[in-house]
Design an enzyme around this catalytic site. Structure first.
Site, PDB file in Angstrom:
ATOM      1  N   CYS A 162       0.944  -1.135   0.006  1.00 48.22           N
ATOM      2  CA  CYS A 162       0.015   0.108   0.100  1.00 48.22           C
ATOM      3  C   CYS A 162       0.891   1.275   0.030  1.00 48.22           C
ATOM      4  CB  CYS A 162      -0.947  -0.062   1.210  1.00 48.22           C
ATOM      5  SG  CYS A 162      -1.969  -1.538   1.334  1.00 48.22           S
ATOM      6  N   HIS A 287      -4.065   7.453   5.843  1.00 50.19           N
ATOM      7  CA  HIS A 287      -4.349   6.167   5.207  1.00 50.19           C
ATOM      8  C   HIS A 287      -5.698   5.689   5.357  1.00 50.19           C
ATOM      9  CE1 HIS A 287      -2.752   2.703   3.397  1.00 50.19           C
ATOM     10  NE2 HIS A 287      -2.856   1.991   4.360  1.00 50.19           N
ATOM     11  N   HIS A 321      -9.914   1.060  -1.195  1.00 49.77           N
ATOM     12  CA  HIS A 321      -8.385   1.044  -0.857  1.00 49.77           C
ATOM     13  C   HIS A 321      -7.570   0.659  -2.232  1.00 49.77           C
ATOM     14  CE1 HIS A 321      -4.307   0.732   0.503  1.00 49.77           C
ATOM     15  NE2 HIS A 321      -4.573   0.247   1.586  1.00 49.77           N
TER      16      HIS A 321
END
Length: 408
Positions: A162, A287, A321
């Site tokens: 990520c 995040h 995401h």
């Protein structure tokens, strides 16, 4: 680390995601009332449905002579690139094909096409005519874009889950400062695939509805897809990369350090590289995955780093995401905000059920559509990306800072 390197201006942005295709649609979703394309799918999990951040407009077809690169991942990247064709042509004309590099982040590349190929082989005993093993190679997006544009400098992909495309900004700056290139096409791309959706589902990390960051009721993520591509150059642009902080706490293969040690260090390293105090930053894009461990540690880290009531939100409920593309897409969100400074930069709202977790420190969430910062001549904003294995990156973008950019 002081800001002593070359300027790193981001002069152009192409973007496609569940926010929409292009800057206008994306801004309308982020700062207005256009709904994000968070769509219920029943074909990614076995005997279950899940909400995924989906690009609903057909991505651009690849040039005919590059059909061997044809994956959804590369089509999304090409869609973003085609939005900034003039700016890409200009940077190539200015510096030359041998002086423009490509650095991207991804985690999926063409894995979905590979999965479909394996399924057909198992079912029929033969590989399909369109199966290409190289579609699954992590470097495929950079190879494709290099060949599509005829570039002759370095072209590679970073894959650190990520944090992938957030780390691409740091790598691009290092290449420019070291003199290996004069400009970089930098960004990230990820596409929906069964492997990642089922993988996160097996970890019990997939939300039952729209993800719910910071809520006591949060239960996991929504996977998303998309691409963001910037032109990074040293000579002009309203918005620049002021600092990038990278750390690795290596606490656990797939869980962050509960006290946010690595996240705190990354944010402070970005501030140090930018030469800014915490008070100079006006907004943090979290995040904010809506998993129990990530949200609690990140809120603690923000609370530790910033000595003022800084505006904060997670945009994952509007994008999903996007994994390897998340750092670039969330940098694009900062870029879109900073382009509208005349009446004060607009901020993306924090979408959740409003039920706070008492174990998470209170932070100043952006609550309403159309909320803006006060008008100012300069503004700096931060985006956080925290990945498996403790790979942490914070990126600071700014406008109105007329000085040398970040060092290597």
């Amino acid at each position: 680390m002081t800001a002593t390197g070359k300027p790193a201006f981001l002069s152009a942005l192409g973007v496609v995601s569940a926010l929409g295709s292009g800057k206008a649609q994306s801004s309308e979703t982020l700062f207005g009332d256009r709904p994000a394309d968070m769509i219920l799918h029943d074909d990614y999990l076995v005997d279950a449905s899940t909400i995924l951040g989906t690009v609903t407009s057909p991505p651009d077809a690849l040039p005919d002579h590059l059909g061997h690169y044809d994956t959804r991942n590369n089509r999304l990247l090409w869609t973003a690139a085609n939005q900034i064709t003039d700016e890409i042509s200009d940077v190539i004309a200015t510096f030359g094909k041998d002086r423009v590099a490509i650095i991207l982040g991804t985690s999926t590349s063409g894995i979905e096409e590979g999965t479909s190929g394996y399924r057909e082989k198992l079912a029929t005993g033969k590989w399909s005519d369109t199966f290409r093993y190289e579609h699954q190679e992590i470097g495929s997006p950079a190879d494709f874009l290099r060949d599509a544009l005829g570039l002759q400098n370095q072209a590679y992909v970073i894959s650190t889950a990520c944090s992938s495309s957030a780390k691409a900004f740091a790598a691009a700056i290092r290449l420019m400062n070291a003199g290996f290139c004069d400009a970089v096409l930098v960004g990230g791309v990820d596409s929906l695939c069964r492997l990642t959706v089922r993988g996160f589902h097996s970890l019990s990390s997939v939300a039952t509805g729209i993800c719910n960051p910071l809520s006591i009721n949060r239960d996991g993520i929504n996977i998303g897809e998309g691409a963001a591509l910037f032109v990074m150059r040293p000579d002009r642009g309203d918005i620049s990369v002021l600092g990038v902080g990278e750390t690795s706490d290596a606490h656990h293969p797939n869980a962050p350090h509960p006290d946010g040690i690595g996240a705190t260090a990354a944010m402070r390293a970005a501030l140090d590289q930018a030469g800014l105090s915490p008070a100079a930053v006006s907004y943090v894009n979290m995040h904010g995955t809506a998993t129990p461990l990530n949200d609690s540690m990140e809120a603690r880290a923000i609370h530790q780093v910033f000595d003022h009531d800084i505006a904060v939100s997670s945009t994952k409920p509007m994008t999903g995401h996007t994994l390897g593309a998340a750092g670039a897409i969330e940098a694009a969100i900062l870029w879109l905000s900073l382009t509208e400074m005349e009446n004060g930069p607009p901020l993306p709202r924090h979408i959740w059920d409003g039920v706070a977790d008492p174990d998470i420190p209170k932070i100043n969430l952006v609550k309403t559509v159309g909320q803006r910062l006060a008008p100012a001549e300069q503004s700096a904003m931060m985006s956080n990306s925290f990945a498996f294995g403790g790979s942490n990156v914070s990126v600071i973008l700014g406008r109105g800072f007329n000085r040398i950019g970040p060092s290597s």
